[in-house]
Structures are given as structure tokens and as C-alpha cells.
Design an enzyme around this catalytic site. Structure first.
Site, mmCIF file in Angstrom:
data_model
loop_
_atom_site.group_PDB
_atom_site.id
_atom_site.type_symbol
_atom_site.label_atom_id
_atom_site.label_comp_id
_atom_site.label_asym_id
_atom_site.label_seq_id
_atom_site.Cartn_x
_atom_site.Cartn_y
_atom_site.Cartn_z
ATOM 1 N N HIS A 1 -7.583 -5.445 -1.448
ATOM 2 C CA HIS A 1 -6.359 -4.768 -1.002
ATOM 3 C C HIS A 1 -5.485 -5.698 -0.175
ATOM 4 O O HIS A 1 -4.268 -5.661 -0.266
ATOM 5 C CB HIS A 1 -6.733 -3.529 -0.195
ATOM 6 N N SER B 1 0.833 -1.186 0.000
ATOM 7 C CA SER B 1 0.000 0.000 0.000
ATOM 8 C C SER B 1 0.883 1.257 0.000
ATOM 9 O O SER B 1 1.606 1.499 -0.957
ATOM 10 C CB SER B 1 -0.953 -0.041 1.206
ATOM 11 N N ASP C 1 -9.107 -4.581 -5.956
ATOM 12 C CA ASP C 1 -8.730 -3.726 -4.825
ATOM 13 C C ASP C 1 -9.811 -2.673 -4.602
ATOM 14 O O ASP C 1 -10.175 -1.937 -5.515
ATOM 15 C CB ASP C 1 -7.387 -3.050 -5.127
#
Length: 820
Positions: free
Chosen positions: A784, A677, A750
């Protein structure tokens, strides 16, 4: 930096095999079968996770909850709807991608007697668990076949039985909730005679039109939003639920009519219910929790007593951090009263960017709800939480992002008298007084735990220059004075969890104890000292990594900021073995104070739970790991941290490299950098703006900040306010500078704000266009955070091949200059 593609092939058969597994041509593309990494990595990925634990309200029992093995990709392939910021399984009327429990075990605190919960159908998975207020039952939301059902467990016998055959409706994540008298639960269920979901029409009936009429409405980059009229119809259909009371005697009482129920909460008196519902107009720009909302108080027979709040569509919430919707928010029952509501309302129009002496006002409204609400307290920053005590005390917290201030008030709810208990920086871990312990009272309400002398208990991390040493303090809420009752001591890391009170007024501390070689287990110890009684005996989940070396490093950045990181070396490593290949895994964070940025984090006495997500898995493959080397981005005073993001990032990484090279555990040209991330964003920036690393791994990142124009991470300014910052921080804008191999991995579905899959796809295209050495792996059906066993093993395989090829295969370059 040396381009590894021009180097001589590695000399070992293992390295040759690793190379052959990769698609090495510059134009390679296409779908490949899932791959499996080395056996050690598979064993770590499949290792059982340590159970979660929960204490019963009467403090007699511990509940141990064991997670199942990793789900298969087939589970993720089940139909999933993504509407208005929600992802759910229409077949089950329940959230998707959850982490359920496969088995439950009860442990009697006094005797250590254990009992496994029985009676659930084979293969059932438990989504939610809660204790009854009297501690005699457990309430389960259990997936049984094609439904989520309510089940109860009688604690005395550890046997489960179905509470009702009505399918629970959990799309809005309304888990069933106990009534205060433990006689039953209030829940949302599938409406009777529910029709089929609206069918889509492949022929458009017209364009989708949105309009702006001059009012500012900046919005973050939300995902899974409604897109057309069919989405609206689906959302309305699947969000509609029936509120019911399910009694332990088997009776069912429907309350009101089916509606778009977003939350429901019984009052402590068991006679009233706070019900919040949504209504049209829906929005294509914000998630469901910004839709128009009505908050009402019902009686437990479904009669509507009062409408407390009607909040319109909230599309125009200002973007400054700390901004909130206008109108009543954070509605909740007072835990220490029969039926009295508390809520907050902004006094600054909800705009944190506007100058205002006062920000929030708290209100109270008691049954029968026919009088005007009375103000409780005005706050100079945002209300962030409250904890109630049965002795006429409330602890109220307020926070302000811009200054990082956190304040805690002791308030007398009946008179409004208040006293400041704490006023501190949220960044200053060393001064953190801890959080007050709470426990369930006899009505199931979370209230402040208090000693016989009326004092409260605080549990904190105990951060210091020597690392974290958790503590238990006693707090006098009248004076703010504290007394230390217990603190973790070497060679253990001990975390107080609760204080168990005996009839004679004595206390025992329930704590979690761990060490580098021993996983966390639960112990009881007398508050005044004495021997500890062990309650659980969880085994080491990854014994192949027992004996690893762990050290908390402290070093300094070139501007004087103190940095830390935890160095791990493989089991059995000796300095005479020479430098190892290394992976650094990090995540940048923003600070307003250099002193706070330099505070020590973590403890060398903690046990490291190593699973598929941990960078420590690479210890099993002969790598050294520097985990969480701090990458602080500091902006003191009026300065914004991101104004010098790149410079500070490179300086932090350079200091980390110098420290590990100085220690001789690795060599300068055999270090990889990686992150997930915002850590992936960091990785791409470091490869673009430095020559510190041999390769990089970037998972699920965002690389072009013009695609998140109304702020990101801790950046409050919009692209139009700080275009040079957005440009300088975007790795996409500097793709031509990347001259080290970079592996990109991204979940194809995601849903994290800002990290669209498109971010990795376009960044890879930019890298490829400039001739960089890069690889992009898009994981089907993953979000994610990756979930399926196939995806996680493939992720490890991708990383293993990348590290072995571009880091480990450089072994000879640190000792033999002829190989350059």
C-alpha cells in the site's frame, strides 16, 4: 470540460520530449522498464531523512537513529510469506518491509558530547532499539547477514557486542524486552533442531470447504489470509518460537517448550512473565489476532503459574464501530505494582450496535493469581488505554465512536474511587487538554511523570484559530485544574517532548524547535524561561527548496462550513510571474460536527520535510501546491456523513478552486487533483462528478464499494443496509462520467484492507471501455505504501509526465483563447 487530447501540441521542446516518453495509444499495455524523473526529483527522493531521537531513562543521553538510503527492488524481491494477515521474510524470521536504522549516535545532554555507536558488522541494519531500565545499555535487534541477532551497546563506551548467537524469531513482532533489573532480556528465538518448512503438494487432496450455520459473522476485507491446509501448516511452522532469557553475562535459559507465541511481557517484579499463545482452529476469514488465544502467567524459570484467559476463535465480532471480541482483552501489567494484571471485558457482548448502559468492565488480578479477579471500574463506552503512577493513581481513557466522545478518569486502583477529568469530543481539537507525559521508572515501566508537588504534565497541540501552538501544562489530578507552563511562540513551532528534573527540584523542558526554513532540532530551556541550549544541529535536507512560500488559507464552503488548506509557492515566485499550474493533494475525513470540521489544522511556522511521498516535491518543477485542502464530510445528529458524500466533496473542492483562483496563483483550467488511498477514491469521484480539474492522480485506491460490503473507512453500514450510498460513492459506477485524464498507480501486492490491486485494474478497464483518457501503472512487489527506490522514482516519473502533459502544457490556454 475541454478534452485535452484534441488540443494543439505544446510548443516547447521539453513538452514534446515529455509527451514522447508516454505510451499514447489507447490500446498500449505491457511491462516497461523503470523510469527516472527529473534530476531535482531524484535529489529530493535520495535526500537523507532527519534522524529519529530517543531520550535515555536517566535523561542523560539522546539517541539519534539514522535511516538508510532507499532499499532496492531486489530487497523486495526476496522471498516473502503472506499468512494470516502477516508478511514476513522466512530467511530472517522477521517482518518484511520494515524501516530499519543504519547508524546510531549518542549525545550527552549535559555536555553535547557525541559518540557514534561502533562494533556492529559492516552493513548491519538495526530493526528495533530499546534502553535498559538503568540507562547503561541499548538493546538492538540487528540484521547481520542471514539472521536477526540480539546486540547490546554499552552506553559509556558506545561499543556494541553480540548478546547471543541464537537467531531471534520476530515473525510475530515480539521484539526482545529488557528484564526490569537490566540483567538481560526475554526474547523469542528459533527453536533448536527446527525442521524444514512443510513442502507444498501440487496435487490437491480435496476441496477447501467453509460453512455457515446461521450465526452472523460479517468481516471486513482482510488480506493475506490463510487459504488452504498448506498455508495452515506454514503458519504453524513459522509462528512457532522458543522463549529464552538472554543474560548480559552470556548465559541463555530456555523457558518452556516452543509454541505459537504471540506476545510476552515481563512483570515489573522481574519474576513473572505474561505469555500469550495461539492455537487451532485457524481461520480463513480473519487474521491471526482473531485466532484462539491463551493468556498465561509464568515464572521466569518457565513454570506456569496461572491461566488467565482462554479466548476462542473470533470470527463473529459485530461490524458496528467499537465492537470488540468477547472475553478478556488488552491484558497488561500494572506498571506501578510488582505483579498485577489489568484487562477489560465487554458488558454488551462486544456489540457496539446493541443498546447497553455499560460497555466495559476493568479487572485487576494480583500475584499469586489464585483469587478471583476484582472489578476496578465500569465504563459507559470502550476502554482505550491506561497510564499508571507510582503514587496510587491511574488515568483511564474510554471512547465511543458513534458520539466521538472521549473521557478520562482519575482512578485510585486500590479503592476504585474515580473522578472524571475530561469529557470531550475527539473531533474538537481546540479543547484537547493534551496527553500526560510518561517516563520509564527504574524498572523500565512507563509511568506518569510527576512534578515534586505531585502534579502531572500535559503536552498538547494547542490548536486554535491561529493554528497549532503546542503547549506544556501542569495538571492537578485531584481538581482537574491546569496551569500553562510553556507554549510555542512565533516565529517558531516548538513542541515540548519531556521535562528533565534536576536534584534541586528545578525543571528543564526538552523541546523540538523548527521554523519554515529550519528543520526540527532539539533544545533545552528552563521551565521558568531563559535562553535555550541547542542539542542537535540537523541541516536542511532539501536545500533546493529553501525559500518556498507557505500560507495557511481559510475559506468557506457554500453551506457555511469553514475550510482550510496550506498554499505553497516555489522559491522565488513573485505575483508578477503570473498563475502557475497547481496540484491539490487531499484526503477526505468524516465529522459529526460542522464546527469541528471547520477548525484550523497545522501551523505556518512548521518546517516541511519534503521527500518522495510529499506533494511538495512539485514545487521544484514550477507547480503551486495546495496541500491538504480540507474535504470534510459532515453528518450531524442522526444523519450519516456519507449520505451526502458526493455533494459535500464537490462543494469542498469547488471552494478550494475558487479560493486559489481568486488569489491569482493559478488558473481555473490548470489545476490537478490527487490523493493516496481514500484520497485516490476522492480523486476519482471528483473527476466523475465535477469539471473542476484538468487531470487527476489516484494512488492505491478502492473504486468499487460493493467489493467492501461490510463497511469501509468511516462507513459502519453494510452494503445491504445502504445500497444507494455504496452505489453513489463508488467511482466505478460512474466511470462513464469521467472526462478528464486520470493516472492510476497501485502496488501489485497491496495488503491494505479494501484497496485490492483488483480495484485499480477493474476501474481502469471500466474507464478504457468508455473511452476515457487513463493510464494504469502497477508497481511490482509493492504494497500500500511503496518502498523501493526504483518504484518511488518511477512513481514520480509517472506523475511528472502526467502533470506536465495534462496540466503544465495547458499554459497557453489561460492567456490565448485561440488555442482552445
Amino acid at each position: 470540460m475541454l478534452d485535452l487530447t484534441l488540443r494543439r501540441p505544446a510548443r516547447t521542446a521539453t513538452a514534446v520530449l515529455a509527451l514522447s516518453l508516454l505510451l499514447t495509444t489507447s490500446s498500449a499495455t505491457g511491462q516497461t522498464p523503470y523510469q527516472v524523473p527529473s534530476a531535482d526529483l531524484v535529489r529530493i527522493a535520495d535526500a537523507p531523512r532527519l534522524p529519529a531521537t530517543r531520550v535515555s531513562p536517566d535523561q542523560r543521553w539522546l539517541l539519534l537513529l539514522q535511516s538508510p538510503s532507499l532499499p532496492s527492488i531486489a530487497e523486495l524481491a526476496e522471498e516473502e510469506l503472506r499468512l494470516a494477515g502477516l508478511r514476513f521474510r522466512p530467511r530472517l524470521l522477521a517482518p518484511s518491509r520494515t524501516r530499519p536504522y543504519a547508524s546510531l549516535e549518542l549525545v550527552e545532554v549535559a555536555t553535547g558530547r557525541k559518540a557514534s555507536v561502533s562494533g556492529l558488522p559492516s552493513g548491519a541494519l538495526v530493526e528495533t532499539v530499546s534502553w535498559s531500565p538503568d540507562g547503561e545499555h541499548l538493546l538492538l535487534s540487528a540484521q547481520v547477514g542471514a539472521a536477526i541477532e540480539a546486540w547490546v551497546v554499552e552506553v559509556a563506551t558506545a561499543k556494541a557486542k553480540r548478546l547471543s548467537d541464537r537467531r531471534l524469531h520476530l515473525v510475530a513482532r515480539n521484539a526482545p524486552t529488557w528484564l526490569p533489573d537490566s540483567s538481560g532480556v526475554v526474547a523469542t528465538v528459533e527453536p533448536e533442531n527446527w525442521g524444514a518448512a512443510p513442502a507444498s503438494n501440487p496435487v490437491p487432496t480435496g476441496p477447501v470447504v467453509q460453512e455457515s450455520l446461521g450465526a452472523k459473522a460479517p468481516a471486513r476485507t482482510y488480506q493475506d489470509l490463510l487459504a488452504d491446509a498448506h498455508d495452515e501448516a506454514l503458519f504453524e511452522h513459522y509462528f512457532t518460537a522458543q522463549i529464552c532469557v538472554l543474560r548480559l553475562d552470556g548465559s541463555i535459559e530456555a523457558l518452556g517448550k516452543p509454541d505459537l507465541v504471540v506476545s510476552l511481557d515481563p512483570a515489573p517484579d522481574g519474576k513473572h512473565l505474561l505469555v500469550e499463545t495461539l492455537s487451532r482452529p485457524f481461520s480463513y476469514r480473519v487474521p491471526y489476532y482473531r485466532f484462539p488465544r491463551t493468556s498465561e502467567v509464568w515464572k521466569l524459570d518457565g513454570e506456569r503459574v496461572a491461566s488467565v484467559a482462554e479466548v476462542p476463535l473470533q470470527e463473529g465480532v459485530p461490524m458496528a464501530f467499537g465492537s470488540v471480541p468477547v472475553g478478556p482483552r488488552s491484558l497488561q501489567w500494572r506498571a506501578d505494582a510488582d505483579a498485577e494484571l489489568l484487562w477489560a471485558e465487554a458488558l454488551d457482548g462486544g456489540d457496539a450496535g446493541r443498546e447497553s448502559e455499560l460497555r466495559d468492565r476493568l479487572f485487576l488480578l494480583a500475584a499469586p493469581f489464585d483469587e478471583p479477579a476484582r472489578p476496578l471500574i465500569d465504563l459507559t463506552s470502550r476502554f482505550s488505554g491506561v497510564r499508571w503512577s507510582a503514587e496510587g493513581l491511574a488515568l483511564i481513557d474510554e471512547t465511543w465512536w458513534k458520539t466521538r466522545r472521549v473521557k478520562t478518569w482519575a482512578v485510585a486502583p486500590e479503592t476504585g474511587e474515580s473522578k472524571m477529568l475530561f469529557d470531550r469530543s475527539s473531533e474538537d481539537r481546540y479543547s484537547d487538554p493534551g496527553r500526560p507525559l510518561t517516563r520509564s521508572d527504574d524498572r523500565g515501566q512507563r509511568v506518569l511523570a510527576r512534578a515534586a508537588n505531585g502534579r502531572l504534565w500535559l503536552v498538547g497541540q494547542g490548536a486554535s484559530d491561529d493554528g497549532d501552538r503546542p503547549f506544556l501544562d501542569e495538571l492537578d489530578p485531584m481538581t482537574g485544574a491546569t496551569k500553562r507552563l510553556y507554549q510555542s511562540q512565533a516565529p517558531f513551532y516548538e513542541r515540548p517532548l519531556d521535562v528533565l528534573s534536576a536534584a534541586d527540584g528545578s525543571h528543564r523542558i526538552l523541546l523540538s524547535r523548527e521554523s519554515p526554513e529550519e528543520p526540527p532540532n532539539l533544545y533545552l530551556i528552563d521551565a521558568d524561561g531563559g535562553d535555550a541550549t541547542q542539542l542537535t544541529s540537523f541541516a536542511h535536507p532539501t536545500p533546493m527548496l529553501q525559500g518556498l512560500s507557505k500560507e495557511v488559507l481559510r475559506y468557506q464552503r457554500n453551506d457555511g462550513v469553514q475550510l482550510t488548506g496550506t498554499l505553497y509557492l516555489p522559491p522565488g515566485y513573485e505575483p508578477s510571474d503570473g498563475p502557475l499550474p497547481m496540484l491539490m493533494w487531499a484526503y477526505p475525513r468524516e465529522f459529526k460536527s460542522a464546527a469541528a470540521a471547520g477548525q484550523v489544522r497545522g501551523s505556518k511556522y512548521r518546517f516541511d520535510s519534503i521527500n518522495y511521498w510529499s506533494p511538495l516535491v512539485w514545487l521544484s518543477r514550477g507547480y503551486a501546491v495546495l496541500d491538504n485542502p480540507t474535504m470534510p464530510i459532515v453528518g450531524e445528529g442522526e444523519e450519516e456523513p456519507n449520505d451526502t458524500y458526493v455533494e459535500q466533496l464537490v462543494a469542498s473542492a469547488s471552494a478550494a478552486v475558487e479560493e486559489v483562483v481568486r488569489r491569482g496563483v493559478t488558473s481555473r483550467d490548470r489545476i490537478a487533483i490527487g490523493g493516496h488511498s481514500y484520497g485516490a477514491f476522492m480523486t476519482a469521484n471528483l473527476l466523475a462528478h465535477s469539471d473542476l480539474f484538468a487531470a487527476g492522480i489516484a494512488r492505491s485506491g478502492a473504486y468499487n464499494r460493493t467489493l467492501t460490503p461490510f463497511g469501509f473507512q468511516a462507513e459502519e453500514r453494510s452494503y445491504w443496509e445502504a445500497p444507494e450510498v455504496y452505489y453513489a460513492m463508488s467511482p466505478f459506477m460512474h466511470a462513464d462520467k469521467v472526462n478528464e485524464p486520470i493516472l492510476l498507480i497501485h502496488g501489485a501486492l497491496d495488503n491494505n484492507s479494501g484497496t485490492f490491486p483488483l480495484q485499480s485494474e477493474r476501474y481502469f478497464a471500466a474507464l478504457k471501455g468508455h473511452g476515457a483518457t487513463a493510464r494504469l501503472a502497477m508497481l511490482p512487489l509493492e504494497s500500500h505504501g511503496y518502498r523501493s527506490r526504483e518504484s518511488l522514482l518511477h512513481m514520480l516519473w509517472e506523475q511528472e509526465q502526467w502533470l506536465d502533459r495534462y496540466v503544465k502544457a495547458r499554459e497557453s490556454s489561460s492567456t490565448d483563447s485561440d488555442d482552445r
